[in-house]
Write a protein that holds these residues in place. Structure first.
Motif, PDB file in Angstrom:
ATOM      1  N   UNK A 123       0.842  -1.190   0.000  1.00 33.07           N
ATOM      2  CA  UNK A 123       0.000   0.000   0.000  1.00 33.07           C
ATOM      3  C   UNK A 123       0.885   1.252   0.000  1.00 33.07           C
ATOM      4  N   UNK A 124       0.556   2.176  -0.869  1.00 28.70           N
ATOM      5  CA  UNK A 124       1.318   3.412  -0.950  1.00 28.70           C
ATOM      6  C   UNK A 124       2.523   3.355  -1.866  1.00 28.70           C
ATOM      7  N   UNK A 125       2.732   2.227  -2.541  1.00 29.84           N
ATOM      8  CA  UNK A 125       3.866   2.124  -3.466  1.00 29.84           C
ATOM      9  C   UNK A 125       3.724   3.143  -4.589  1.00 29.84           C
ATOM     10  N   UNK A 126       4.834   3.780  -4.953  1.00 30.32           N
ATOM     11  CA  UNK A 126       4.809   4.809  -5.990  1.00 30.32           C
ATOM     12  C   UNK A 126       4.605   4.176  -7.370  1.00 30.32           C
ATOM     13  N   UNK A 127       3.882   4.877  -8.220  1.00 36.19           N
ATOM     14  CA  UNK A 127       3.745   4.510  -9.638  1.00 36.19           C
ATOM     15  C   UNK A 127       4.162   5.732 -10.449  1.00 36.19           C
ATOM     16  N   UNK A 128       5.244   5.592 -11.228  1.00 38.08           N
ATOM     17  CA  UNK A 128       5.757   6.717 -12.001  1.00 38.08           C
ATOM     18  C   UNK A 128       6.759   6.193 -13.015  1.00 38.08           C
ATOM     19  N   UNK A 129       7.143   6.990 -14.020  1.00 37.90           N
ATOM     20  CA  UNK A 129       8.210   6.587 -14.939  1.00 37.90           C
ATOM     21  C   UNK A 129       9.504   6.350 -14.160  1.00 37.90           C
ATOM     22  N   UNK A 130      10.351   5.468 -14.689  1.00 34.75           N
ATOM     23  CA  UNK A 130      11.563   5.088 -13.975  1.00 34.75           C
ATOM     24  C   UNK A 130      12.474   6.293 -13.731  1.00 34.75           C
ATOM     25  N   UNK A 131      12.421   7.288 -14.601  1.00 35.32           N
ATOM     26  CA  UNK A 131      13.244   8.487 -14.421  1.00 35.32           C
ATOM     27  C   UNK A 131      12.886   9.220 -13.127  1.00 35.32           C
ATOM     28  N   UNK A 132      11.633   9.076 -12.688  1.00 41.18           N
ATOM     29  CA  UNK A 132      11.206   9.681 -11.428  1.00 41.18           C
ATOM     30  C   UNK A 132      11.436   8.735 -10.245  1.00 41.18           C
ATOM     31  N   UNK A 133      11.271   7.445 -10.485  1.00 38.73           N
ATOM     32  CA  UNK A 133      11.433   6.468  -9.402  1.00 38.73           C
ATOM     33  C   UNK A 133      12.886   6.351  -8.954  1.00 38.73           C
ATOM     34  N   UNK A 134      13.805   6.438  -9.914  1.00 40.95           N
ATOM     35  CA  UNK A 134      15.231   6.237  -9.630  1.00 40.95           C
ATOM     36  C   UNK A 134      15.850   7.558  -9.192  1.00 40.95           C
ATOM     37  N   UNK A 135      15.371   8.078  -8.058  1.00 43.08           N
ATOM     38  CA  UNK A 135      15.830   9.381  -7.576  1.00 43.08           C
ATOM     39  C   UNK A 135      16.795   9.260  -6.399  1.00 43.08           C
ATOM     40  N   UNK A 136      17.188   8.020  -6.069  1.00 46.18           N
ATOM     41  CA  UNK A 136      18.183   7.761  -5.035  1.00 46.18           C
ATOM     42  C   UNK A 136      18.829   6.413  -5.352  1.00 46.18           C
ATOM     43  N   UNK A 137      20.009   6.122  -4.798  1.00 47.71           N
ATOM     44  CA  UNK A 137      20.627   4.812  -5.071  1.00 47.71           C
ATOM     45  C   UNK A 137      19.663   3.683  -4.727  1.00 47.71           C
ATOM     46  N   UNK A 138      19.617   2.661  -5.586  1.00 50.37           N
ATOM     47  CA  UNK A 138      18.641   1.580  -5.454  1.00 50.37           C
ATOM     48  C   UNK A 138      19.325   0.267  -5.096  1.00 50.37           C
ATOM     49  N   UNK A 139      18.684  -0.495  -4.223  1.00 50.35           N
ATOM     50  CA  UNK A 139      19.199  -1.811  -3.878  1.00 50.35           C
ATOM     51  C   UNK A 139      19.050  -2.777  -5.050  1.00 50.35           C
ATOM     52  N   UNK A 140      17.968  -2.612  -5.796  1.00 47.52           N
ATOM     53  CA  UNK A 140      17.733  -3.524  -6.918  1.00 47.52           C
ATOM     54  C   UNK A 140      16.857  -2.846  -7.961  1.00 47.52           C
ATOM     55  N   UNK A 141      17.207  -3.051  -9.214  1.00 48.82           N
ATOM     56  CA  UNK A 141      16.388  -2.631 -10.348  1.00 48.82           C
ATOM     57  C   UNK A 141      15.738  -3.874 -10.923  1.00 48.82           C
ATOM     58  N   UNK A 142      14.428  -3.849 -11.076  1.00 42.84           N
ATOM     59  CA  UNK A 142      13.690  -4.961 -11.673  1.00 42.84           C
ATOM     60  C   UNK A 142      13.268  -4.580 -13.080  1.00 42.84           C
ATOM     61  N   UNK A 143      13.501  -5.489 -14.023  1.00 37.57           N
ATOM     62  CA  UNK A 143      13.094  -5.275 -15.415  1.00 37.57           C
ATOM     63  C   UNK A 143      12.206  -6.439 -15.840  1.00 37.57           C
ATOM     64  N   UNK A 144      11.064  -6.118 -16.402  1.00 37.63           N
ATOM     65  CA  UNK A 144      10.116  -7.158 -16.800  1.00 37.63           C
ATOM     66  C   UNK A 144       9.784  -7.029 -18.282  1.00 37.63           C
ATOM     67  N   UNK A 145       9.561  -8.191 -18.915  1.00 34.22           N
ATOM     68  CA  UNK A 145       9.110  -8.215 -20.306  1.00 34.22           C
ATOM     69  C   UNK A 145       8.010  -9.254 -20.435  1.00 34.22           C
ATOM     70  N   UNK A 146       6.931  -8.879 -21.070  1.00 32.72           N
ATOM     71  CA  UNK A 146       5.773  -9.772 -21.142  1.00 32.72           C
ATOM     72  C   UNK A 146       5.788 -10.677 -22.373  1.00 32.72           C
ATOM     73  N   UNK A 147       6.714 -10.453 -23.317  1.00 27.74           N
ATOM     74  CA  UNK A 147       6.738 -11.277 -24.525  1.00 27.74           C
ATOM     75  C   UNK A 147       7.921 -12.259 -24.569  1.00 27.74           C
TER      76      UNK A 147
END
Length: 263
Positions: A128-152
């Motif tokens: 609950x409360x998780x941010x939804x935004x483009x990655x350019x906005x989400x990656x505004x501080x050092x990240x422990x992990x980047x997740x990349x998903x592809x549906x095809x």
């Protein structure tokens, strides 16, 4: 030689398919800890999912989470070591991946929680409360992990193409049944962080008994002096490990430990 530290993955390894740790496994872990042998959880899970099993962490109180990006001090409820992805490097990687593999979507894990792009389809419950935004906005501080998903794309295909696109800039692995890549800072793996933790304890690879089941466990199993793949493990993991443990749903880790330590 009797192991001086046990390192175990969680999902598909120590934890049963229903998400539980059986009473038998919990008892065996407690007995191993009572012998003075730390049992360290080494997982790809983010902190919020790892906390569910912290009751089974022994007095040493340490867990390695997010594929080595974080060593968490359970007793003091604070990070002991953080190995995050630099913002500029992370955003560069996002751009390279999206150019090479259109349709890639991202989520970003920090100590504060997860942020997801609007198009990122999460298979687990989003906090609950998780941010939804483009990655350019989400990656505004050092990240422990980047997740990349592809549906095809299939998981292995996605991994191979992503490795080619990033050219070693970051560490890429996966542990999901879906096409979800888990991306860490340069040099950050379960193995490299476990090695740092062991060095602090005066231990080396030969002292470690490790268990795993998925590709994100490969570096750890290759590093450890004794490595067990679960019988339910990914084929690449079965190839690397020295031994095979019974499946996670049959308490394979606990059964091996009971034999090794003559419990």
């Amino acid at each position: 030689m009797t192991p001086k530290l046990v390192a175990t993955d969680l999902d598909g390894t120590l934890v049963r398919s229903d998400g539980s740790v059986s009473p038998y496994t919990a008892e065996v872990l407690a007995q191993v800890e009572a012998l003075g042998v730390p049992v360290v959880f080494v997982t790809g899970r983010p902190l919020r999912w790892t906390e569910e099993v912290f009751e089974h962490v022994g007095e040493h109180g340490l867990a390695i989470v997010s594929n080595g990006a974080l060593v968490w001090d359970v007793a003091r409820h604070r990070p002991q070591l953080e190995r995050p992805i630099d913002v500029a490097l992370g955003l560069e990687a996002c751009g390279l991946l999206r150019t090479a593999l259109p349709g890639t979507t991202y989520a970003v894990e920090t100590l504060d929680g997860i942020g997801l792009e609007p198009e990122f389809v999460e298979r687990h419950r989003v906090p609950e409360g998780a941010r939804r935004a483009p990655v350019e906005e989400l990656f505004d501080q050092p990240a422990l992990k980047l997740l990349a998903r592809h549906e095809q794309l299939a998981p292995q295909e996605f991994w191979d193409l992503a490795e080619e696109a990033l050219g070693g800039r970051l560490v890429i692995t996966w542990s999901s049944a879906t096409s979800l890549l888990e991306i860490s800072a340069p040099g950050v793996t379960k193995a490299s962080t476990l090695a740092l933790l062991c060095a602090d304890l005066g231990l080396g690879a030969a002292d470690v008994l490790a268990f795993g089941d998925m590709p994100n466990d490969l570096p750890m199993l290759a590093w450890a002096g004794t490595a067990y793949a679960m019988a339910n493990a990914h084929p690449t993991v079965l190839e690397v490990a020295h031994h095979v443990a019974p499946p996670n749903d049959e308490d394979g880790v606990a059964r091996v430990l009971a034999g090794v330590f003559d419990l």
